[in-house]
Design a protein around this motif. Structure first.
Motif, PDB file in Angstrom:
ATOM      1  N   ALA A  83     -12.872   0.112 -10.445  1.00 44.55           N
ATOM      2  CA  ALA A  83     -12.050   1.118 -11.139  1.00 44.55           C
ATOM      3  C   ALA A  83     -10.981   1.628 -10.189  1.00 44.55           C
ATOM      4  O   ALA A  83     -11.008   1.325  -8.998  1.00 44.55           O
ATOM      5  N   TYR A  84     -10.052   2.395 -10.723  1.00 42.82           N
ATOM      6  CA  TYR A  84      -9.031   3.095  -9.946  1.00 42.82           C
ATOM      7  C   TYR A  84      -8.226   2.190  -9.030  1.00 42.82           C
ATOM      8  O   TYR A  84      -7.867   2.576  -7.925  1.00 42.82           O
ATOM      9  N   SER A  85      -7.962   0.982  -9.462  1.00 43.37           N
ATOM     10  CA  SER A  85      -7.229   0.095  -8.567  1.00 43.37           C
ATOM     11  C   SER A  85      -5.774  -0.070  -9.003  1.00 43.37           C
ATOM     12  O   SER A  85      -4.983  -0.629  -8.260  1.00 43.37           O
ATOM     13  N   LEU A  86      -5.424   0.421 -10.183  1.00 43.10           N
ATOM     14  CA  LEU A  86      -4.026   0.294 -10.608  1.00 43.10           C
ATOM     15  C   LEU A  86      -3.167   1.230  -9.771  1.00 43.10           C
ATOM     16  O   LEU A  86      -3.611   2.305  -9.378  1.00 43.10           O
TER      17      LEU A  86
ATOM     18  N   ASP B 153      -7.135   6.651  -3.792  1.00 42.56           N
ATOM     19  CA  ASP B 153      -8.123   5.714  -3.281  1.00 42.56           C
ATOM     20  C   ASP B 153      -7.417   4.726  -2.353  1.00 42.56           C
ATOM     21  O   ASP B 153      -7.035   3.634  -2.762  1.00 42.56           O
ATOM     22  N   THR B 156      -8.915   0.995  -2.083  1.00 35.73           N
ATOM     23  CA  THR B 156      -8.756   0.114  -3.231  1.00 35.73           C
ATOM     24  C   THR B 156      -7.288  -0.239  -3.454  1.00 35.73           C
ATOM     25  O   THR B 156      -6.958  -1.401  -3.694  1.00 35.73           O
ATOM     26  N   LEU B 157      -6.416   0.770  -3.345  1.00 32.55           N
ATOM     27  CA  LEU B 157      -4.994   0.497  -3.568  1.00 32.55           C
ATOM     28  C   LEU B 157      -4.473  -0.496  -2.536  1.00 32.55           C
ATOM     29  O   LEU B 157      -3.729  -1.427  -2.859  1.00 32.55           O
ATOM     30  N   ALA B 160      -5.938  -3.948  -3.303  1.00 35.21           N
ATOM     31  CA  ALA B 160      -5.305  -4.518  -4.499  1.00 35.21           C
ATOM     32  C   ALA B 160      -3.927  -5.060  -4.138  1.00 35.21           C
ATOM     33  O   ALA B 160      -3.564  -6.178  -4.501  1.00 35.21           O
ATOM     34  N   ARG B 261      -1.726  14.723 -13.022  1.00 33.65           N
ATOM     35  CA  ARG B 261      -3.098  14.303 -12.776  1.00 33.65           C
ATOM     36  C   ARG B 261      -4.006  15.469 -12.476  1.00 33.65           C
ATOM     37  O   ARG B 261      -3.644  16.391 -11.850  1.00 33.65           O
TER      38      ARG B 261
END
Ligand code: ATP
Ligand code: MG
Lengths: 368, 261
Positions: A83-86, B153, B156-157, B160, B261
């Motif tokens: 999740a939360y990778s965009l 995050d 993860t970012l 990615a 957000r």
């Protein structure tokens, strides 16, 4: 020839052996699920393939080339995270476009490819929304489209559905499989949900404690588990610890009862074994007088309605058994009823147990 | 709204507004006669070459400090969050030092340390003074940016972005920076405010920044000083507004997103 190979992968974190010799060979276009309980090393394995982490030992080979030391941005691996990778600052379209921009594709080509991919994942209407304007399921679709945009050599997914609710999960897993088949892309899929793994994979590898316990097709894994752990982890299984009494006839003894199990033929007398019986292959009847052969007598402890079938827990002779009956038949056997559970001699599987080895692995009930 | 809330609000507003009003009234008095009401003091400030010169120095100094600080601290804090999370408390502790050490001590120490540095550095506000201000801005930079990095995050970012083929620099500029923009903007505001108002270090190292000019006028010209004070108040706000506009222009949408957000 195998397209993706993981050879003897080891990875330690301090004293924790996250991976302890993993071997996988996957043909081009095949879909393999890495299945196992929390902490068994699934993510670690996937991260090694993606290049985010390096193995202490072993190699990763893609299409005949060793990529073990290649940095992640040169590996051409599409990755979908939990999740939360965009990228929050980019629209769905811009997210999908990102990898193509990095690769310097021209604008017209990018546009076409992004349009195609958004259509493939069914999100054409949401192309210009930002991630926070998308539901969890939609976000994962965008993440999938983004990973596919670069035409990766291998698609990697790390529990992409675990943050979604049950219905979306089932719907999306089927869609992932459809797209995977359509594009013929080699895929490594991490999950701790055995149903998910069985439903969409060509092959399933069950991991436990940093090693692969068993690898096979979903049907093989379900019908012929090779280790007690796999038997426990995949589906629901009745497990009876027993000792072989007669290896010619196929007789075993379990808590004072003599049972005949075809699979026990050819076993050594005195060998410790585990008799495995699926709940759906147990036959349950109201108890009559006189002991029937190959049967337990007991009492219905609980009934759990599961829709088409009802699951009964039966206790007796020092053993608990689980049986799945059609809901109509279960109505005749209410809680407290005396029942006879017949062990089918041909349907049961057998696994050898070490003579004085450890007991059975203990599982977290959440992983079931 | 309850009555007591209104009372408190009025009291609070009065606390801010009364000094401003008083200063304003004072600034309208003639410097020669002491009588109300004339705008001559404002004219005097605006036509004073020293005023514009010192404002320019301070503003450019602030910009320089902001740019240098962002260039140093954004990649550093990014790396710490990504690869060296155990170093974070150490840096947080270091960031407290400029708070704890009084500016007077700091400037004496810095002057000593840099005494033998080349002339272009030691004798220029763009050299010595901005170096000192980067240190002064460190805590504000660190705590703002740190909060910004914690809100996304980072792992993860980054992963990615990398798996899509991006290098470190591309990831930092295209993925990370836009998502910590508001934190970077906040850090820049604070830095601007500090630099525009810093007196001790500039005074002791003998550079003619804006606060030095205000002090000079204060000592010599009573009524124009009041006008100057109000103008400096306005200038600082205008500078912040300018920064806001510049900072939001390119990432207008992302700033809105971050805000939502
Ligand atoms: N960066 C790390 N540092 C230290 N230990 C780690 C690190 N990454 C993983 N581990 C350890 O390695 C083991 C395997 O972790 P891994 O994340 O691969 O498990 P997993 O199968 O993905 O579990 P889950 O289903 O919970 O995601 C765990 O014991 C974990 O604590
Ligand atoms: Mg994991």
């Amino acid at each position: 020839m195998a397209y993706l190979e993981l050879q003897e992968l080891h990875r330690d974190f301090g004293t924790v052996k996250a991976l302890n010799g993993i071997d996988i060979a996957l043909g081009e276009g095949e879909f393999l699920s890495l299945l196992g309980p929390s902490g068994c090393g699934k993510t670690t394995a996937l991260r090694l393939v993606a290049g985010f982490d390096r193995p202490d030992q072993g190699r990763i080979v893609v299409d005949g080339k060793d990529v073990t030391r290649v940095s992640p941005n040169r590996r051409d691996m599409g990755m979908v995270f939990q999740a939360y990778s965009l990228f929050p600052n980019m629209t769905a379209r811009q997210n999908v476009e990102f990898g193509l921009k990095i690769r310097g594709r021209d604008k017209a080509e990018r546009r076409k490819r992004v349009d195609d991919l958004l259509e493939l994942v069914g999100l054409t209407h949401a192309a210009d929304r930002y991630p926070h304007q998308l539901s969890g399921g939609m976000q994962q679709r965008v993440a999938l489209a983004r990973a596919l945009a670069i035409e990766p050599r291998v698609l990697l997914l790390d529990e992409p559905l675990s943050a979604l609710d049950a219905k979306v999960r089932v719907q999306l897993r089927e869609e992932i499989r459809r797209i995977q088949l359509e594009l013929g892309i080699t895929t490594l899929y991490v999950t701790h949900d055995q149903e998910e793994a069985l439903a969409i994979s060509d092959h399933v590898a069950v991991m436990y404690g940093g090693v692969i316990e068993q690898m096979g097709t979903p049907a093989e894994m379900y019908t012929a588990p090779a280790t007690p752990f796999v038997a426990e982890f995949i589906g629901t299984m009745n497990r009876l610890e027993a000792i072989v009494l007669d290896g010619v006839e196929g007789d075993v003894e379990h808590s004072g009862l003599r049972l005949r199990v075809d699979a026990a033929r050819g076993r050594r007398n005195g060998e410790r074994v585990l008799v495995l019986i699926r709940p759906e292959s147990l036959e349950l009847e109201a108890a009559t007088n006189g002991a029937a052969p190959n049967s337990f007598t007991g009492e219905v402890l609980t009934q759990t309605f599961l829709g088409p079938v009802t699951r009964l827990k039966v206790s007796g002779s020092g053993t608990n058994l689980i049986a799945d009956l059609s809901t109509a038949r279960a109505a005749a056997l209410p809680v407290g009823a005396r029942v006879v559970a017949k062990i089918p001699s041909e349907g049961a599987k057998l696994i050898s147990l070490p003579d004085d080895g450890p007991g059975l692995p203990v599982l977290d009930p959440d992983d079931q | 709204m309850s009555l007591s809330a209104v009372v408190w609000l009025v009291l609070g507003a009065a606390y801010f507004v009364i000094p401003l009003v008083a200063t304003f009234l004072f600034s309208l008095k003639s410097n020669q006669t002491g009588k109300c009401c004339t705008a001559a003091n404002y004219g005097w400030v605006i036509h004073n070459g020293g005023f514009w010169h010192s404002v320019k120095i301070s503003f450019l100094l602030a910009l320089e400090t902001i740019v240098i600080s962002l260039l140093i601290f954004v990649p550093t804090i990014y790396w710490v969050h990504l690869k060296l999370p155990r170093l974070r408390p150490v840096i947080a502790f270091l960031a407290l030092i400029p708070f704890v050490v009084p500016p007077i001590v700091m400037v004496v120490g810095l002057l000593q340390v840099f005494k033998s540095s080349p002339h272009w550095f030691y004798a220029q506000p763009w050299g010595f003074l901005s170096a000192a201000y980067v240190i002064l801005a460190f805590p504000y930079m660190f705590f703002s940016l740190d909060a910004g990095f914690r809100a996304i995050d980072v792992h993860t970012l980054t992963e990615a972005s990398q798996s899509l083929g991006a290098r470190w620099t591309t990831t930092l500029v295209k993925v990370i920076l836009p998502n910590i923009r508001s934190a970077a903007l906040a850090a820049s505001f604070l830095t601007l405010a500090i630099v525009m108002g810093e007196f001790t270090i500039a005074n002791l190292s003998a550079f003619h920044t804006f606060p030095i000019f205000i002090q000079l006028v204060n000592e010599t010209q009573g009524f124009p000083a009041a006008a100057l004070t109000l103008l400096s108040f306005g200038i600082t706000w205008a500078a912040m507004l300018a920064l806001l506009v510049v900072g939001r222009k390119r990432g207008a949408r992302s700033a809105v997103v971050a805000g939502a957000r």
